[in-house]
Design an enzyme around this catalytic site. Structure first.
Site, short mmCIF file in Angstrom:
data_model
loop_
_atom_site.label_atom_id
_atom_site.label_comp_id
_atom_site.label_asym_id
_atom_site.label_seq_id
_atom_site.Cartn_x
_atom_site.Cartn_y
_atom_site.Cartn_z
N GLU A 215 0.84 -1.20 0.00
CA GLU A 215 0.00 0.00 0.00
C GLU A 215 0.88 1.26 0.00
OE1 GLU A 215 -2.48 -0.34 3.45
OE2 GLU A 215 -2.92 -2.44 3.02
N LEU B 29 -5.93 -2.22 -0.61
CA LEU B 29 -5.77 -2.19 0.84
C LEU B 29 -6.30 -3.50 1.41
CD1 LEU B 29 -6.52 0.89 3.08
CD2 LEU B 29 -6.94 -1.43 3.88
N GLU C 181 -4.19 -6.78 3.44
CA GLU C 181 -2.92 -7.45 3.75
C GLU C 181 -2.91 -8.91 3.31
OE1 GLU C 181 -2.89 -3.71 5.46
OE2 GLU C 181 -4.40 -5.26 5.85
N GLN D 265 2.26 -2.10 5.92
CA GLN D 265 2.47 -0.72 6.34
C GLN D 265 2.77 -0.58 7.83
OE1 GLN D 265 -0.75 2.36 5.48
NE2 GLN D 265 0.48 2.38 3.62
N TYR E 23 -1.14 -4.16 11.25
CA TYR E 23 -1.94 -4.54 10.09
C TYR E 23 -1.63 -5.96 9.62
CZ TYR E 23 -2.81 0.53 9.68
OH TYR E 23 -3.16 1.83 9.90
N HIS F 287 -0.26 2.10 15.34
CA HIS F 287 0.99 2.59 14.75
C HIS F 287 2.18 2.40 15.68
CE1 HIS F 287 -2.35 4.91 12.83
NE2 HIS F 287 -1.80 4.29 11.81
#
Length: 729
Positions: free
Chosen positions: A414, A443, A445, A467, A471, A516
């Site tokens: 992505e 998008l 995985e 990413q 994910y 994140h």
């Protein structure tokens, strides 16, 4: 009477009552060519009798797999509609398909293959007694162990690779006009993996990308005991944009063959996906232990018996005058006798006898060849050698060097194309190497990893990007159930060379939270054979990425390359503008062997063992401890699987005291493996660990409350040193 005996009796009674060709009525004969009809029937007979033999072998104490193909023998028509060079990823009820393909190709005894698999015999030619799978390299049948849709993303990747390899001018494992066949059951169409894979194929077709994959749903109306709603499959997949839909009664050999030929021809001509929906029946339950009477009415079972595909083929043969009813029964008995003889031989087959023998295909390691491959480069490096770089810059330069040296290498994920990645690590690569080699994906995985698995299997060298580590978790089965098992269940005949770049770990500032900033590695650490690379320094990042790509190319290695986001653009270590975290970009010949750590310092009081973001934390803590008179050395593991046990033990024994600095969670984290490795190796010195809290990582400053800190390291070091005398293990 057993279910096998009942099925046999019903077949014999109905065939005995068939009329000769002269008196037959109904559908005219000759719909299938005589040779094709006989090949189809023989494949069906071999499959049916193999199911019976598997249950007989179980009764003898040497049969371990009884998920049969009885009722699904119409898939023999599918095999005959394809070419023996068309790659096939098959449903577990594909016995007749396998038998028919073996007849197409010649030189393969399909019955022996299947029954050796039932017996878990080491002589079985694909898995070698590790599991009962359909697979043969000579037949282009790729073994699948979990067919609850998990193989569909790989099938899409294989289909995509055929045209992409041609576009790149690189060698492909399949003919340029091949059709990829992927079969599955009606219950599996509801799995998110199936929905995602079929969607990704349609997404590619919508953009005009070649996608020659034939999805085949063998619909028997049951998912073990749960009925599929009538007409659900057609409603769900009969009118999808970019997906041609074909349907037929899979119990009717002529109808199944005609529909399969039409669907295969469509895919072969248009290079676009198609969905072939074959209505089937299921005999003998889901598997040998399944008691159908608990959930099926006798009338339902009787209705299925009337649709027996073997009887349909027998009717075709007799009505066409190809065989008489007696000849049908004679052929049935002849095949049955031959299958039973093979089953008796399989009872005496030798099983696997040692753990070493079993595990041998999982992760072959040829470090000398990997080293030689890592040193080979066909283009000069993209950065001046010795130029100080950050981790991000080192990875960018290395990807460019590798793309220049390996024409079959592709980089995708992505946002990796025009944008150059969320953190800019692939910036400029698409412009330099083109959209065929560096490109964006949808998008999903699962689709990204499936594309990579199919690409590696087909002859390309995929470097896929996920990413964020968080994910990856919704797609881990593509690594666990598909990537890690392929060499194991094919004895190395098939492999999926692959490097998955994953941005992860904690300590990211300004853009955090649990998605994140993710420090969960437990699900990766227990995958057999998976290499987990975890560079912390720029020079290591470059050298280790070269190693992972070389290992993929040489040994078919699957690597997870974990990149610490918080260190991507870090320049300083101890104070602002000291540039101590920069490192010279290493020459292309430099690589880091898998399973080798890196040591800092020669202290004699304490060994700090760490990785990732833990390395700068440990180095800063070590400096402050040394100011207090405590002499430290720091070991960066670099490889989390396999762990560098020899280096770990050497550095631990040098001080007799080990403090593991682990930024992953205390439960399931890396430090559990490190401590266990030390104990297993006989280390008798003092061991302590600091790890992050068993918690998801919150947003903002609160993240620091659950992650390991330098203060945690210093406090634990003081406690460890205060415990008294040490031993060097």
């Amino acid at each position: 009477m057993s279910a096998v005996e009942d099925l046999d009796r019903h077949f014999r009674e109905v065939v005995a009552g068939l009329r000769s060709a002269e008196a037959a009525t109904g559908r005219p004969g000759g719909v299938l060519a005589p040779r094709t009809a006989l090949d189809l029937f023989d494949a069906q007979l071999e499959s049916r009798h193999t199911d019976a033999a598997a249950r007989w072998m179980q009764q003898q104490g040497r049969g371990y797999y009884t998920i049969g193909s009885s009722g699904h023998e119409g898939n023999a028509a599918l095999a005959l509609a394809l070419r023996p060079t068309d790659p096939a990823l098959l449903h577990y009820r594909s016995g007749a398909f396998y038998c028919a393909r073996a007849r197409q190709a010649g030189g393969v005894d399909a019955v022996r293959d299947m029954l050796l698999g039932v017996a878990a015999g080491a002589e079985e030619p694909i898995a070698g007694g590790r599991h009962k799978v359909y697979g043969r390299h000579e037949l282009a049948v790729i073994p699948q162990t979990s067919t609850i849709a998990s193989h569909l993303p790989r099938a899409v990747g294989v289909a995509w690779s055929i045209a992409r390899a041609k576009r790149l001018g690189t060698e492909c494992a399949w003919p340029g006009d091949a059709v990829v066949c992927c079969s599955f059951g009606d219950a599996s169409v509801n799995h998110s993996t199936a929905a995602g894979a079929i969607n990704s194929a349609c997404h590619a077709a919508y953009q005009g990308l070649p996608m020659p994959v034939l999805f085949v749903c063998e619909d028997n109306g049951l998912g073990i005991s749960v009925p599929t709603p009538p007409d659900w499959v057609r409603r769900a997949y009969g009118a999808r944009p970019g997906l041609a839909y074909f349907a037929a009664d899979g119990c009717d050999p002529s109808a199944a063959f005609d529909a399969a030929c039409e669907a295969a021809a469509h895919v072969r001509k248009h290079r676009q996906p198609a969905f072939l929906h074959l209505s089937m029946v299921r005999f003998l339950g889901h598997a040998g232990s399944d008691a159908e009477a608990a959930y099926r009415a006798p009338s339902e079972v009787a209705a299925d018996l009337r649709r027996d595909p073997l009887l349909a083929t027998a009717r075709l043969l007799t009505s066409a005058g190809i065989l008489t009813p007696q000849q049908v029964l004679d052929r049935y008995d002849e095949v049955g006798g031959r299958v039973l003889a093979v089953a008796k031989q399989a009872l005496d087959s030798e099983p696997l006898t040692t753990a070493t023998q079993i595990a041998a295909p999982i992760a072959p390691r040829r470090p000398d060849l990997v080293a030689a491959a890592a040193r080979r480069t066909s283009e000069p490096p993209t950065a001046p050698l010795g130029e100080p770089v950050t981790i991000a810059q080192a990875i960018t330069h290395t990807l460019a060097d590798l793309l220049g040296s390996h024409p079959e290498m592709v980089v995708f994920g992505e946002d990796v194309g025009r944008k150059g990645g969320v953190y800019g690590l692939t910036r400029g690569l698409q412009r330099r190497f083109g959209t065929a080699r560096v490109f964006d994906t949808l998008l999903d995985e699962q689709a990204i990893l499936g594309l990579a698995l199919g690409a590696g299997l087909s002859g390309l060298l995929p470097v896929a990007e996920i990413q964020y580590l968080a994910y990856l978790h919704n797609a881990e089965d593509q690594l666990r159930g598909e990537a890690a098992t392929l060499q194991f269940f094919s004895q190395g005949q098939y492999s999926n060379p692959l490097v998955v770049r994953i941005a992860g770990y904690g300590y990211q500032r300004g853009f955090g939270g649990h998605f994140h900033n993710d420090n969960a590695l437990g699900a990766l650490r227990d995958i057999p054979g998976l290499v987990i690379a975890s560079p912390s320094r720029p020079d290591d990042a470059a050298a280790m990425l070269r190693t992972c790509v070389a290992a993929a190319k040489v040994d078919g290695t699957v690597s997870a390359f974990l990149e610490p986001i918080a260190l991507y653009h870090t320049r300083d270590l101890h104070k602002e503008q000291d540039n101590a975290w920069l490192a010279p970009y290493p020459p292309p010949a430099e690589h880091v062997p898998i399973g080798r750590a890196r040591a800092y310092g020669t202290g004699t009081d304490l060994t700090l063992v760490t990785f990732g973001n833990g390395l700068p934390i440990a180095l800063r803590a070590a400096r402050r401890l040394e100011q207090q008179g405590i002499s430290c050395r720091v070991l960066d593991l670099r490889w989390l699987a396999p762990l560098p046990v020899d280096d770990l033990l050497r550095e631990a024994r040098a001080t007799g005291r080990v403090l593991v600095v682990d930024e992953t969670r205390r439960t399931g984290g890396v430090s559990e493996g490190v401590v266990t490795a030390l104990v297993d190796a006989g280390f008798t010195g003092a061991i302590r660990r600091v790890a992050s809290v068993d918690s998801f990582i919150p947003l903002g400053r609160a993240a620091q409350l659950v992650l390991v800190s330098e203060a945690d390291v210093e406090r634990a070091a003081g406690e460890l040193l205060s415990e008294g005398p040490r031993t060097r293990g």
